[in-house]
Design a protein around this motif. Structure first.
Motif, PDB file in Angstrom:
ATOM      1  N   THR A   1       0.830  -1.198   0.000  1.00  0.00           N
ATOM      2  CA  THR A   1       0.000   0.000   0.000  1.00  0.00           C
ATOM      3  C   THR A   1       0.865   1.249   0.000  1.00  0.00           C
ATOM      4  O   THR A   1       0.542   2.248  -0.652  1.00  0.00           O
ATOM      5  N   THR A   2       1.977   1.209   0.718  1.00  0.00           N
ATOM      6  CA  THR A   2       2.915   2.330   0.690  1.00  0.00           C
ATOM      7  C   THR A   2       3.424   2.563  -0.722  1.00  0.00           C
ATOM      8  O   THR A   2       3.486   3.700  -1.202  1.00  0.00           O
ATOM      9  N   ALA A   3       3.783   1.477  -1.406  1.00  0.00           N
ATOM     10  CA  ALA A   3       4.261   1.592  -2.782  1.00  0.00           C
ATOM     11  C   ALA A   3       3.199   2.218  -3.675  1.00  0.00           C
ATOM     12  O   ALA A   3       3.490   3.118  -4.469  1.00  0.00           O
ATOM     13  N   ALA A   4       1.956   1.750  -3.548  1.00  0.00           N
ATOM     14  CA  ALA A   4       0.879   2.295  -4.374  1.00  0.00           C
ATOM     15  C   ALA A   4       0.645   3.765  -4.071  1.00  0.00           C
ATOM     16  O   ALA A   4       0.403   4.576  -4.973  1.00  0.00           O
ATOM     17  N   GLY A   5       0.710   4.134  -2.789  1.00  0.00           N
ATOM     18  CA  GLY A   5       0.536   5.531  -2.417  1.00  0.00           C
ATOM     19  C   GLY A   5       1.624   6.421  -2.996  1.00  0.00           C
ATOM     20  O   GLY A   5       1.351   7.490  -3.553  1.00  0.00           O
ATOM     21  N   LEU A   6       2.870   5.985  -2.892  1.00  0.00           N
ATOM     22  CA  LEU A   6       3.975   6.778  -3.419  1.00  0.00           C
ATOM     23  C   LEU A   6       3.919   6.863  -4.946  1.00  0.00           C
ATOM     24  O   LEU A   6       4.182   7.909  -5.533  1.00  0.00           O
ATOM     25  N   ARG A   7       3.579   5.762  -5.591  1.00  0.00           N
ATOM     26  CA  ARG A   7       3.499   5.740  -7.050  1.00  0.00           C
ATOM     27  C   ARG A   7       2.370   6.617  -7.578  1.00  0.00           C
ATOM     28  O   ARG A   7       2.423   7.102  -8.713  1.00  0.00           O
ATOM     29  N   SER A   8       1.350   6.832  -6.767  1.00  0.00           N
ATOM     30  CA  SER A   8       0.177   7.583  -7.229  1.00  0.00           C
ATOM     31  C   SER A   8       0.476   9.054  -7.467  1.00  0.00           C
ATOM     32  O   SER A   8      -0.221   9.728  -8.229  1.00  0.00           O
ATOM     33  N   GLY A   9       1.479   9.586  -6.782  1.00  0.00           N
ATOM     34  CA  GLY A   9       1.821  10.988  -6.938  1.00  0.00           C
ATOM     35  C   GLY A   9       1.033  11.934  -6.062  1.00  0.00           C
ATOM     36  O   GLY A   9       1.190  13.147  -6.165  1.00  0.00           O
ATOM     37  N   VAL A  10       0.196  11.414  -5.172  1.00  0.00           N
ATOM     38  CA  VAL A  10      -0.507  12.271  -4.218  1.00  0.00           C
ATOM     39  C   VAL A  10       0.088  12.029  -2.836  1.00  0.00           C
ATOM     40  O   VAL A  10       0.694  10.987  -2.580  1.00  0.00           O
ATOM     41  N   PRO A  11      -0.059  12.970  -1.922  1.00  0.00           N
ATOM     42  CA  PRO A  11       0.502  12.772  -0.576  1.00  0.00           C
ATOM     43  C   PRO A  11      -0.120  11.565   0.119  1.00  0.00           C
ATOM     44  O   PRO A  11      -1.287  11.236  -0.098  1.00  0.00           O
ATOM     45  N   TYR A  23       8.338   1.666   9.781  1.00  0.00           N
ATOM     46  CA  TYR A  23       9.433   2.036   8.881  1.00  0.00           C
ATOM     47  C   TYR A  23       8.911   2.726   7.628  1.00  0.00           C
ATOM     48  O   TYR A  23       9.410   3.784   7.230  1.00  0.00           O
ATOM     49  N   TRP A  24       7.896   2.135   6.997  1.00  0.00           N
ATOM     50  CA  TRP A  24       7.371   2.732   5.769  1.00  0.00           C
ATOM     51  C   TRP A  24       6.750   4.094   6.054  1.00  0.00           C
ATOM     52  O   TRP A  24       6.887   5.025   5.245  1.00  0.00           O
ATOM     53  N   GLY A  25       6.072   4.231   7.194  1.00  0.00           N
ATOM     54  CA  GLY A  25       5.540   5.536   7.555  1.00  0.00           C
ATOM     55  C   GLY A  25       6.637   6.566   7.710  1.00  0.00           C
ATOM     56  O   GLY A  25       6.498   7.726   7.280  1.00  0.00           O
ATOM     57  N   ARG A  26       7.736   6.150   8.325  1.00  0.00           N
ATOM     58  CA  ARG A  26       8.883   7.051   8.495  1.00  0.00           C
ATOM     59  C   ARG A  26       9.491   7.431   7.157  1.00  0.00           C
ATOM     60  O   ARG A  26       9.836   8.601   6.919  1.00  0.00           O
ATOM     61  N   ARG A  27       9.593   6.475   6.251  1.00  0.00           N
ATOM     62  CA  ARG A  27      10.209   6.768   4.953  1.00  0.00           C
ATOM     63  C   ARG A  27       9.359   7.725   4.127  1.00  0.00           C
ATOM     64  O   ARG A  27       9.887   8.583   3.412  1.00  0.00           O
ATOM     65  N   ILE A  28       8.045   7.589   4.199  1.00  0.00           N
ATOM     66  CA  ILE A  28       7.177   8.538   3.491  1.00  0.00           C
ATOM     67  C   ILE A  28       7.506   9.966   3.925  1.00  0.00           C
ATOM     68  O   ILE A  28       7.668  10.864   3.094  1.00  0.00           O
ATOM     69  N   ALA A  29       7.596  10.160   5.241  1.00  0.00           N
ATOM     70  CA  ALA A  29       7.880  11.499   5.764  1.00  0.00           C
ATOM     71  C   ALA A  29       9.286  11.952   5.412  1.00  0.00           C
ATOM     72  O   ALA A  29       9.513  13.114   5.036  1.00  0.00           O
ATOM     73  N   GLU A  30      10.271  11.071   5.517  1.00  0.00           N
ATOM     74  CA  GLU A  30      11.649  11.438   5.211  1.00  0.00           C
ATOM     75  C   GLU A  30      11.827  11.818   3.742  1.00  0.00           C
ATOM     76  O   GLU A  30      12.662  12.657   3.406  1.00  0.00           O
ATOM     77  N   LEU A  31      11.038  11.210   2.871  1.00  0.00           N
ATOM     78  CA  LEU A  31      11.098  11.512   1.447  1.00  0.00           C
ATOM     79  C   LEU A  31      10.321  12.776   1.090  1.00  0.00           C
ATOM     80  O   LEU A  31      10.354  13.225  -0.059  1.00  0.00           O
ATOM     81  N   ALA A  75      -4.738  17.461   7.289  1.00  0.00           N
ATOM     82  CA  ALA A  75      -4.545  18.874   6.942  1.00  0.00           C
ATOM     83  C   ALA A  75      -3.242  19.092   6.184  1.00  0.00           C
ATOM     84  O   ALA A  75      -3.148  19.976   5.323  1.00  0.00           O
ATOM     85  N   GLU A  76      -2.226  18.265   6.472  1.00  0.00           N
ATOM     86  CA  GLU A  76      -0.938  18.427   5.805  1.00  0.00           C
ATOM     87  C   GLU A  76      -0.989  18.060   4.330  1.00  0.00           C
ATOM     88  O   GLU A  76      -0.086  18.415   3.560  1.00  0.00           O
ATOM     89  N   PHE A  77      -2.016  17.339   3.908  1.00  0.00           N
ATOM     90  CA  PHE A  77      -2.155  17.011   2.490  1.00  0.00           C
ATOM     91  C   PHE A  77      -2.320  18.263   1.631  1.00  0.00           C
ATOM     92  O   PHE A  77      -2.151  18.213   0.417  1.00  0.00           O
ATOM     93  N   ASP A  78      -2.678  19.378   2.252  1.00  0.00           N
ATOM     94  CA  ASP A  78      -2.892  20.620   1.508  1.00  0.00           C
ATOM     95  C   ASP A  78      -1.621  21.444   1.343  1.00  0.00           C
ATOM     96  O   ASP A  78      -1.632  22.465   0.650  1.00  0.00           O
ATOM     97  N   GLU A  79      -0.503  21.014   1.944  1.00  0.00           N
ATOM     98  CA  GLU A  79       0.743  21.770   1.868  1.00  0.00           C
ATOM     99  C   GLU A  79       1.321  21.706   0.449  1.00  0.00           C
ATOM    100  O   GLU A  79       1.589  20.615  -0.066  1.00  0.00           O
ATOM    101  N   PRO A  80       1.552  22.848  -0.212  1.00  0.00           N
ATOM    102  CA  PRO A  80       2.039  22.829  -1.601  1.00  0.00           C
ATOM    103  C   PRO A  80       3.371  22.113  -1.780  1.00  0.00           C
ATOM    104  O   PRO A  80       3.553  21.367  -2.749  1.00  0.00           O
ATOM    105  N   ARG A  81       4.325  22.329  -0.871  1.00  0.00           N
ATOM    106  CA  ARG A  81       5.631  21.676  -1.030  1.00  0.00           C
ATOM    107  C   ARG A  81       5.512  20.165  -0.938  1.00  0.00           C
ATOM    108  O   ARG A  81       6.166  19.428  -1.689  1.00  0.00           O
ATOM    109  N   LEU A  82       4.670  19.693  -0.029  1.00  0.00           N
ATOM    110  CA  LEU A  82       4.470  18.262   0.125  1.00  0.00           C
ATOM    111  C   LEU A  82       3.795  17.697  -1.123  1.00  0.00           C
ATOM    112  O   LEU A  82       4.199  16.627  -1.625  1.00  0.00           O
ATOM    113  N   ARG A  83       2.808  18.382  -1.648  1.00  0.00           N
ATOM    114  CA  ARG A  83       2.108  17.910  -2.836  1.00  0.00           C
ATOM    115  C   ARG A  83       3.056  17.863  -4.034  1.00  0.00           C
ATOM    116  O   ARG A  83       3.025  16.918  -4.838  1.00  0.00           O
ATOM    117  N   ASP A  84       3.906  18.860  -4.147  1.00  0.00           N
ATOM    118  CA  ASP A  84       4.847  18.889  -5.266  1.00  0.00           C
ATOM    119  C   ASP A  84       5.854  17.754  -5.162  1.00  0.00           C
ATOM    120  O   ASP A  84       6.148  17.078  -6.161  1.00  0.00           O
TER     121      ASP A  84
END
Length: 419
Positions: free
Chosen positions: A328-338, A350-358, A380-389
């Protein structure tokens, strides 16, 4: 060359192995997937021979013991490990016998994290080849970015290495029993955790994760390779139902919340937390192992869904909140959305930590700390422009990778070319 892939666990554990098997079959190997009987249809849908183990994973995950482990142990690593060990003990004996019955059926056995100890014993006795196919970085390293512990991304330290060694001993305790039982069937001495640890550390290994997410550490042995994710192609016959399409078109992109196969003794409490934390946001909530469909009430802004292909769904979301499973982490990261993880057990923190570190999502919130307030802050953090980019750019990079092709090439490099 005949290959048998031994996969065990929930769909998140088995589906990437089926994807790997499909890629190997297309490359000219004769492939059989050996997995719990629940996954016969999944293997058949992708043209693979199937050998069913007798364990019923769905029944097992609905047991009181599994619900306690999956949904109520995130606050205590020792409780989590004890419950996992008890759960594995329930199917260790039949799993060992059914694995031994595969002797002589393949030139190469490919094991997962739950089967590596038993398959090592089988391969040693029969002379067959053995490669481990893992979905998380279990080999110890001083690099925090490749360690299932609390180390941070840029840090390389002896303490990281020691922490990773401790994690491996815990994994060996949790999953060591099937290998011990199989060695007993062979009238061989068994050392439980030591045999499992030796099997994991000496077996050529392919890791089904992106090197962008799990950079290969310098201190790993040469026979461990990070290939990229193993992803099944979409089902060309699948169609979203009209109600789902209507909901998606009715307003702004919703947030997705789903904890996969993570079951719980408290579906009502889980639903109330999600409902309160979402506030006035639109959301799709996956019923999953928590059985939320039985307690939830749909509203104009919230829909409860069953299984919908992540590769299709996630890119249509504002953001994705999930349990932090590897697939699920892989699918989330591949999707391009936060995305953000609410880790329950195992490698999920670990995967939760890596999402944030990336930079692709906020810091994870452990399951026992999930409250309406913490969920509200997470979303609420899903709305952050830098994170979305950053999430969008990383998703584009990940979708360009071909982890299956790389895995096929690595097997040939290991000396297991198709014949």
């Amino acid at each position: 060359m005949k290959i048998t892939i031994l996969a065990s666990g929930s769909r998140g554990d088995v589906q990437p192995m089926v994807a790997l098997g499909r890629g190997l079959a297309l490359a000219g190997y004769d492939v059989t997937v050996a997995a719990p009987k629940n996954f016969a249809d999944l293997a058949a849908a992708h043209g693979l021979a199937f050998h069913g183990f007798s364990v019923d994973v769905e029944e097992l995950l609905r047991s009181d013991l599994a619900r306690s482990w999956l949904g109520h142990s995130s606050q205590s690593p020792m409780r989590e490990l004890r419950l996992l060990t008890e759960l594995v003990e329930q199917w260790a004996e039949p799993m060992a016998a059914e694995t031994l019955a595969l002797a002589g059926t393949a030139d190469l056995f490919i094991s997962g994290i739950m089967t590596v100890g038993a398959v090592a014993a089988l391969a040693e006795r029969t002379g067959a080849g053995h490669v481990s196919a893992l979905l998380a970085p279990f080999h110890p390293s001083a690099a925090g970015s490749a360690g299932l512990h609390a180390g941070r991304r840029e840090r390389v330290s002896r303490l990281n290495r020691l922490a990773a060694e401790g994690v491996l001993w815990g994994v060996a305790r949790g999953f060591g029993s099937p290998g011990v039982r199989l060695r007993h069937l062979l009238d061989e001495p068994a050392q439980y955790r030591r045999d499992y640890r030796r099997a994991l550390l000496t077996t050529p290994t392919i890791l089904g994760a992106s090197p962008l997410v799990v950079p290969r550490p310098r201190d790993w042995p040469g026979w461990v390779e990070v290939t990229g994710y193993w992803v099944l192609p979409g089902d060309p016959g699948w169609r979203a139902d009209a109600e789902l399409l209507e909901f998606l078109a009715a307003g702004e992109a919703p947030v997705y919340l789903g904890f996969g196969s993570m079951s719980t003794h408290d579906p009502d409490g889980t639903w109330e937390t999600l409902l309160a934390g979402l506030g006035d946001r639109r959301a799709l909530v996956h019923s999953g192992g928590a059985d939320l469909a039985q307690v939830a009430e749909a509203t104009d802004r919230i829909r409860v869904v069953g299984d919908v292909p992540h590769e299709w769904l996630f890119s249509r979301m504002r953001g994705v909140v999930h349990h932090g499973g590897a697939g699920t982490t892989a699918a989330g990261l591949r999707s391009g959305v936060p995305s953000a993880a609410v880790p329950h057990i195992g490698d999920q923190p670990y995967w939760g930590r890596r999402i944030a570190e990336l930079g692709a999502g906020p810091n994870p919130v452990r399951r026992h700390r999930l409250t309406p307030d913490s969920l509200r802050a997470l979303v609420a953090e899903f709305d952050e422009p830098r994170l979305r980019d950053r999430a969008a750019r990383l998703g584009t990079q990940l979708r360009r990778e071909d982890g299956i092709a790389r895995a096929v090439a690595v097997l040939a490099e290991f000396g297991f070319a198709p014949s």
